[in-house]
Write a protein that holds these residues in place. Sequence first.
Motif, PDB file in Angstrom:
ATOM      1  N   VAL A 164      -3.800  17.750  15.235  1.00 60.69           N
ATOM      2  CA  VAL A 164      -5.181  18.152  15.497  1.00 60.69           C
ATOM      3  C   VAL A 164      -6.146  17.255  14.722  1.00 60.69           C
ATOM      4  O   VAL A 164      -7.145  16.776  15.269  1.00 60.69           O
ATOM      5  N   LEU A 165      -5.860  17.007  13.456  1.00 65.14           N
ATOM      6  CA  LEU A 165      -6.722  16.135  12.660  1.00 65.14           C
ATOM      7  C   LEU A 165      -6.757  14.725  13.242  1.00 65.14           C
ATOM      8  O   LEU A 165      -7.827  14.115  13.348  1.00 65.14           O
ATOM      9  N   ASP A 166      -5.588  14.217  13.636  1.00 68.69           N
ATOM     10  CA  ASP A 166      -5.531  12.882  14.247  1.00 68.69           C
ATOM     11  C   ASP A 166      -6.340  12.832  15.540  1.00 68.69           C
ATOM     12  O   ASP A 166      -7.055  11.863  15.800  1.00 68.69           O
ATOM     13  N   ALA A 167      -6.220  13.883  16.363  1.00 72.57           N
ATOM     14  CA  ALA A 167      -6.956  13.924  17.627  1.00 72.57           C
ATOM     15  C   ALA A 167      -8.461  13.953  17.381  1.00 72.57           C
ATOM     16  O   ALA A 167      -9.234  13.269  18.070  1.00 72.57           O
ATOM     17  N   ALA A 168      -8.899  14.716  16.393  1.00 74.75           N
ATOM     18  CA  ALA A 168     -10.325  14.782  16.063  1.00 74.75           C
ATOM     19  C   ALA A 168     -10.838  13.415  15.611  1.00 74.75           C
ATOM     20  O   ALA A 168     -11.907  12.961  16.056  1.00 74.75           O
ATOM     21  N   VAL A 169     -10.085  12.739  14.766  1.00 69.21           N
ATOM     22  CA  VAL A 169     -10.484  11.410  14.288  1.00 69.21           C
ATOM     23  C   VAL A 169     -10.548  10.426  15.455  1.00 69.21           C
ATOM     24  O   VAL A 169     -11.489   9.639  15.576  1.00 69.21           O
TER      25      VAL A 169
ATOM     26  N   THR B 110     -14.649   7.350  19.056  1.00 67.49           N
ATOM     27  CA  THR B 110     -15.229   6.871  20.320  1.00 67.49           C
ATOM     28  C   THR B 110     -16.752   6.886  20.266  1.00 67.49           C
ATOM     29  O   THR B 110     -17.394   6.437  21.210  1.00 67.49           O
ATOM     30  N   THR B 111     -17.315   7.407  19.186  1.00 64.21           N
ATOM     31  CA  THR B 111     -18.769   7.402  19.015  1.00 64.21           C
ATOM     32  C   THR B 111     -19.187   6.067  18.395  1.00 64.21           C
ATOM     33  O   THR B 111     -18.360   5.185  18.178  1.00 64.21           O
ATOM     34  N   ALA B 112     -20.444   5.958  18.071  1.00 65.99           N
ATOM     35  CA  ALA B 112     -20.970   4.722  17.480  1.00 65.99           C
ATOM     36  C   ALA B 112     -20.617   4.554  16.005  1.00 65.99           C
ATOM     37  O   ALA B 112     -20.905   3.514  15.415  1.00 65.99           O
ATOM     38  N   TRP B 113     -19.982   5.589  15.405  1.00 67.76           N
ATOM     39  CA  TRP B 113     -19.715   5.546  13.974  1.00 67.76           C
ATOM     40  C   TRP B 113     -18.231   5.736  13.692  1.00 67.76           C
ATOM     41  O   TRP B 113     -17.528   6.456  14.414  1.00 67.76           O
ATOM     42  N   PRO B 114     -17.738   5.158  12.593  1.00 66.28           N
ATOM     43  CA  PRO B 114     -16.309   5.295  12.268  1.00 66.28           C
ATOM     44  C   PRO B 114     -15.984   6.686  11.720  1.00 66.28           C
ATOM     45  O   PRO B 114     -16.831   7.357  11.140  1.00 66.28           O
TER      46      PRO B 114
ATOM     47  N   LEU C 143     -16.127  16.327  20.607  1.00 70.20           N
ATOM     48  CA  LEU C 143     -15.119  17.323  20.254  1.00 70.20           C
ATOM     49  C   LEU C 143     -15.099  18.500  21.219  1.00 70.20           C
ATOM     50  O   LEU C 143     -14.038  19.031  21.539  1.00 70.20           O
ATOM     51  N   LEU C 144     -16.257  18.916  21.692  1.00 71.06           N
ATOM     52  CA  LEU C 144     -16.298  20.075  22.588  1.00 71.06           C
ATOM     53  C   LEU C 144     -16.132  19.691  24.056  1.00 71.06           C
ATOM     54  O   LEU C 144     -16.050  20.562  24.917  1.00 71.06           O
ATOM     55  N   ALA C 145     -16.057  18.401  24.353  1.00 69.98           N
ATOM     56  CA  ALA C 145     -15.820  17.965  25.733  1.00 69.98           C
ATOM     57  C   ALA C 145     -14.435  18.396  26.206  1.00 69.98           C
ATOM     58  O   ALA C 145     -14.228  18.641  27.387  1.00 69.98           O
ATOM     59  N   ASP C 146     -13.467  18.468  25.301  1.00 67.17           N
ATOM     60  CA  ASP C 146     -12.120  18.962  25.626  1.00 67.17           C
ATOM     61  C   ASP C 146     -11.772  20.011  24.585  1.00 67.17           C
ATOM     62  O   ASP C 146     -11.278  19.700  23.505  1.00 67.17           O
ATOM     63  N   SER C 147     -12.042  21.264  24.898  1.00 72.08           N
ATOM     64  CA  SER C 147     -11.884  22.335  23.907  1.00 72.08           C
ATOM     65  C   SER C 147     -10.434  22.648  23.568  1.00 72.08           C
ATOM     66  O   SER C 147     -10.169  23.516  22.743  1.00 72.08           O
ATOM     67  N   THR C 148      -9.476  21.929  24.170  1.00 71.12           N
ATOM     68  CA  THR C 148      -8.068  22.122  23.802  1.00 71.12           C
ATOM     69  C   THR C 148      -7.508  20.911  23.055  1.00 71.12           C
ATOM     70  O   THR C 148      -6.328  20.890  22.728  1.00 71.12           O
ATOM     71  N   LEU C 149      -8.324  19.920  22.811  1.00 72.97           N
ATOM     72  CA  LEU C 149      -7.884  18.672  22.155  1.00 72.97           C
ATOM     73  C   LEU C 149      -6.633  18.110  22.822  1.00 72.97           C
ATOM     74  O   LEU C 149      -5.627  17.837  22.179  1.00 72.97           O
TER      75      LEU C 149
END
Length: 108
Positions: A10-15, A20-24, A91-97
């Motif tokens: 889950v942590l890896d998926a969140a990272v 994919t945003t403009a920031w690391p 993160l909320l675009a796919d609420s099941t990660l």
Amino acid sequence: MPNPSVQSQVLDAAVTLLNTTAWPAFRTRMASFSIDQLPAFNVLPEDAEAQYDVCGGVDWKFRFKVRCMASAVDEVDKACDPLFVAALQVLLADSTLGGLVRVMGFSG
């Protein structure tokens, strides 16, 4: 090497999503950020506890936090706001990660 725990995945998926945003995004970074490394996200585990229902089943709840890190002299909330918005969007675009969790939501 054994498979990583669901919490670790889950942590890896969140990272991965935050990257994919403009920031690391970093996972459980404990070292200080220098000014040239900001803005950035820091993803940290919060807690994991079992919730027992009447039938004897177990429902695991795992919380993680996303710290939006930015540098500002005043109005740090405004400096962090674009990160906050971007984090919620990805993160909320796919609420099941990707199927790792049954449901994910925002609290705070």
